[in-house]
Design a protein around this motif. Structure first.
Motif, short mmCIF file in Angstrom:
data_model
loop_
_atom_site.label_atom_id
_atom_site.label_comp_id
_atom_site.label_asym_id
_atom_site.label_seq_id
_atom_site.Cartn_x
_atom_site.Cartn_y
_atom_site.Cartn_z
N LEU A 16 0.84 -1.20 0.00
CA LEU A 16 0.00 0.00 0.00
C LEU A 16 0.88 1.25 0.00
CD1 LEU A 16 -2.83 -0.89 2.59
CD2 LEU A 16 -3.16 -0.40 0.15
N ILE A 65 -9.49 3.74 2.60
CA ILE A 65 -9.32 2.28 2.50
C ILE A 65 -9.28 1.71 3.92
CG2 ILE A 65 -7.71 0.44 1.82
CD1 ILE A 65 -6.57 2.45 -0.30
N VAL A 67 -8.50 -2.15 5.61
CA VAL A 67 -8.17 -3.56 5.40
C VAL A 67 -8.30 -4.29 6.73
CG1 VAL A 67 -6.46 -5.23 4.61
CG2 VAL A 67 -6.56 -2.96 3.54
N ALA A 115 -13.07 2.06 0.01
CA ALA A 115 -12.95 0.62 -0.27
C ALA A 115 -12.58 -0.12 1.01
CB ALA A 115 -11.87 0.38 -1.33
N VAL A 117 -11.43 -3.94 2.30
CA VAL A 117 -10.98 -5.27 1.88
C VAL A 117 -10.84 -6.15 3.13
CG1 VAL A 117 -9.27 -6.62 0.64
CG2 VAL A 117 -9.71 -4.25 -0.06
N ALA A 213 -8.42 -2.65 -3.40
CA ALA A 213 -8.58 -1.33 -2.81
C ALA A 213 -8.47 -0.21 -3.84
CB ALA A 213 -7.52 -1.12 -1.73
N SER A 214 -8.01 -0.55 -5.03
CA SER A 214 -7.65 0.49 -6.00
C SER A 214 -8.78 0.80 -6.97
CB SER A 214 -6.42 0.03 -6.81
OG SER A 214 -6.82 -0.92 -7.79
#
Ligand code: NAD
Length: 234
Positions: A16, A65, A67, A115, A117, A213-214
């Motif tokens: 990342l 983002i 995660v 996003a 993930v 995430a992109s």
């Protein structure tokens, strides 16, 4: 990003950051991890998990983002599972990401999207021998991912999961060691069962997380992406 100190987590942080993302790392011990913010704590503490997205937002000045990578494995059949095993597995693998997502989604919605993930497992939808509780937790996070992916797409929040098969990390290696096997030999033997000829390295999973995430994954919502070197289970 939770579970930042682990095998897959450390690789996700590296990838990342290499992609230019400012990263806040969360784990029980984040000493020595190169990152833009450090938010240590125990995900079994519900208040800590509830507060993480806001803390990351304040530390980084934004939250685009999330995660959810932290996880733990309990091995054994249901009859060998203690209350503590059950509570810890459900706490880290399901309750914590639920809390993190519940707190992150309104922050992302206010900012126009984001996003999420989740790191699930290829065992999330199939029975696994002698790790029933782990499979239950990964089925739960897979289902949560699909449901949140559906529920929050209209807010431009994409929720997806990566579902690895075996990955060469401390989680896998300590399991071999606990059962009396040499981890290097066991990993090499296991690699022979994978059509690609080796089990995954953390980077193999991390790069898929970064993809999800992109912007390149902009039309993916609620997907469970299996990353297995050709070795499916079930
Ligand atoms: P790992 O043990 O190296 O990393 C897990 C991380 O989660 C550790 O840094 C640990 O400190 C953190 N963590 C655990 N409990 C915590 C708690 N209570 N509070 C805060 N942090 C906590 O394992 P890994 O293999 O890198 O696993 C990462 C993710 O990938 C997990 O969700 C795991 O279930 C999943 N996964 C791993 C494999 C594999 O073969 N290694 C396969 C499929 C899925």
């Amino acid at each position: 990003m939770t579970g930042a100190a682990g095998g897959i987590g450390a690789a996700i942080v590296r990838h990342l950051r290499a992609a230019g993302v400012n990263v806040a790392v969360a784990d029980r011990d984040v000493t020595g991890i190169e990152a833009d913010a450090h938010l240590p704590g125990n995900l079994m503490d519900g208040t800590y998990a509830d507060d993480l997205p806001r803390a990351a937002f304040e530390a980084l000045g934004g939250l685009d983002i999330v995660v959810n990578n932290a996880g733990m494995i309990t091995r054994g059949k249901v009859t060998q599972t203690t209350d503590d095993d059950w509570n810890l597995s459900l706490g880290v693998n399901v309750d914590a990401p639920f809390r993190v997502c519940r707190a992150a989604i309104p922050i992302m919605a206010d900012r126009g999207g984001g996003a999420i993930v989740n790191v699930a497992s290829c065992w999330g939808a199939r029975p696994g021998r002698s790790h029933a509780v782990y499979c239950v937790t990964k089925a739960a996070i897979a289902s949560l991912t699909q449901c949140m992916g559906m529920d929050h797409a209209h807010q431009n929040i994409r929720v997806n999961a990566v579902c690895p098969n075996e990955v060469n990390t401390p989680m896998l290696r300590t399991g071999f060691a606990m059962r009396g096997f040499d981890p290097d030999t066991a990993v090499a033997e296991l690699g022979k069962t994978v059509p690609l000829g080796r089990i995954a390295e953390p980077e193999d999973i991390a790069e898929v997380v970064v993809f999800l995430a992109s912007h390149a994954a902009r039309y993916m919502c609620g997907s469970l992406v299996e990353v297995n070197g050709g070795k499916s289970v079930g």
